[in-house]
Write a protein that holds these residues in place. Structure first.
Motif, PDB file in Angstrom:
ATOM      1  N   SER A 130       5.830  10.012  -1.196  1.00  0.00           N
ATOM      2  CA  SER A 130       5.048   8.819  -0.894  1.00  0.00           C
ATOM      3  C   SER A 130       5.982   7.700  -0.446  1.00  0.00           C
ATOM      4  O   SER A 130       7.203   7.773  -0.611  1.00  0.00           O
ATOM      5  N   ALA A 131       5.375   6.677   0.109  1.00  0.00           N
ATOM      6  CA  ALA A 131       6.134   5.506   0.539  1.00  0.00           C
ATOM      7  C   ALA A 131       5.282   4.267   0.332  1.00  0.00           C
ATOM      8  O   ALA A 131       4.053   4.316   0.444  1.00  0.00           O
ATOM      9  N   ILE A 132       5.937   3.157   0.034  1.00  0.00           N
ATOM     10  CA  ILE A 132       5.273   1.865  -0.123  1.00  0.00           C
ATOM     11  C   ILE A 132       5.550   1.035   1.116  1.00  0.00           C
ATOM     12  O   ILE A 132       6.692   0.950   1.595  1.00  0.00           O
ATOM     13  N   SER A 188       9.884   7.406  -1.311  1.00  0.00           N
ATOM     14  CA  SER A 188      10.200   8.150  -2.523  1.00  0.00           C
ATOM     15  C   SER A 188       9.643   9.557  -2.388  1.00  0.00           C
ATOM     16  O   SER A 188       8.463   9.738  -2.088  1.00  0.00           O
ATOM     17  N   GLU A 223       0.829  -1.202   0.000  1.00  0.00           N
ATOM     18  CA  GLU A 223       0.000   0.000   0.000  1.00  0.00           C
ATOM     19  C   GLU A 223       0.866   1.255   0.000  1.00  0.00           C
ATOM     20  O   GLU A 223       1.947   1.286   0.594  1.00  0.00           O
ATOM     21  N   GLN A 224       0.380   2.296  -0.653  1.00  0.00           N
ATOM     22  CA  GLN A 224       1.109   3.566  -0.724  1.00  0.00           C
ATOM     23  C   GLN A 224       0.573   4.536   0.317  1.00  0.00           C
ATOM     24  O   GLN A 224      -0.638   4.682   0.485  1.00  0.00           O
ATOM     25  N   LEU A 264       9.096   0.931   5.365  1.00  0.00           N
ATOM     26  CA  LEU A 264       8.612   1.687   4.222  1.00  0.00           C
ATOM     27  C   LEU A 264       9.718   1.889   3.199  1.00  0.00           C
ATOM     28  O   LEU A 264      10.878   2.135   3.557  1.00  0.00           O
ATOM     29  N   GLU A 265       9.351   1.802   1.923  1.00  0.00           N
ATOM     30  CA  GLU A 265      10.244   2.223   0.837  1.00  0.00           C
ATOM     31  C   GLU A 265       9.820   3.643   0.450  1.00  0.00           C
ATOM     32  O   GLU A 265       8.696   3.867   0.001  1.00  0.00           O
ATOM     33  N   ARG A 270       1.170   8.584   2.173  1.00  0.00           N
ATOM     34  CA  ARG A 270       1.739   9.916   2.007  1.00  0.00           C
ATOM     35  C   ARG A 270       2.702  10.181   3.154  1.00  0.00           C
ATOM     36  O   ARG A 270       2.338  10.048   4.319  1.00  0.00           O
TER      37      ARG A 270
END
Length: 240
Positions: free
Chosen positions: A50-52, A66, A37-38, A63-64, A40
């Motif tokens: 955002s982060a995955i 970006s 899930e993405q 979290l990954e 904010r």
């Protein structure tokens, strides 16, 4: 929590963050996020992106991250706030409200009607104030931390420091019995002084006026500080 704020110490790799504690609990129990899930996120003092969700554990979220393309935080409110120290029960809410509305410079000062015991509250500790500021930033989707200064002596602050702080701004003191209404949608930066419950005493208003502060009111109703402050801020600089 409308924004997950990431701190430098959260990063275990250049683009990977690990959250524990309150923020992880919020992601797990309120967002009910699933892997992939993405979300904010914002870098404290930086941009918003955002982060995955990479992994979910027991009170831990990986979290990954970006921030490309990145969004800047909202512009700060052009108001410097000089606030007589509120009751400890109100302090947290007021700091959160001021932060959420974009105030970046706050001076908590003494006044005649400020109880001496208020200065002993643990809520004035730097880490406690920081926590309230973070809650305000998360609410408002902002990343820029405000600066909060404590001043325990009214007269030296007003005479020695306030002229430099208010230089180049429209200086106003909220005073319910003043003759002039608070301006609306001013095009100038403002230094706003707000008294304690019961207001500044006449001597304090006079000392502020000697430094160029104009007394203004919000109408015939007398409002609590935690109500009056958001009204004053939104009146002076409505959101655009």
């Amino acid at each position: 929590m409308n924004l997950i704020l990431l701190h430098p110490e959260d990063f275990i790799e250049p683009n990977r963050a690990r959250l524990t504690g309150r923020r992880a609990e919020h992601i797990l129990k309120v967002h009910r996020a699933a892997e992939g899930e993405q979300l904010r996120v914002g870098l404290l003092g930086g941009d918003i992106g955002s982060a995955i969700v990479l992994g979910l554990g027991n009170q831990q979220v990986d979290l990954e991250v970006s921030v490309t393309p990145a969004d800047p935080p909202p512009p700060p409110l052009p108001v410097k706030l000089v606030l007589a120290l509120p009751r400890p029960k109100m302090l947290n809410r007021i700091v959160q409200h001021a932060t959420a509305m974009g105030v970046k410079e706050i001076y908590l000062i003494n006044a005649y009607r400020v109880e001496k015991s208020y200065w002993q509250t643990p809520w004035l500790e730097a880490e406690k104030l920081r926590e309230q500021c973070l809650l305000g930033l998360e609410q408002a989707v902002d990343t820029a931390m405000p600066r909060i200064e404590l001043r325990k002596r009214f007269k030296p602050f007003v005479e020695d420091e306030l002229p430099a702080i208010s230089a180049g701004t429209q200086a106003l003191v909220a005073h319910p019995v003043s003759a002039a209404p608070c301006p609306v949608d001013t095009d100038q930066p403002v230094t706003l002084a707000v008294g304690p419950e019961g207001g500044f005493i006449p001597y304090e208003v006079q000392k502020l006026q000697e430094q160029g502060f104009a007394a203004v009111h919000l109408g015939p109703r007398i409002l609590k500080v935690e109500t009056a402050l958001p009204v004053l801020l939104s009146r002076l600089h409505p959101a655009r």
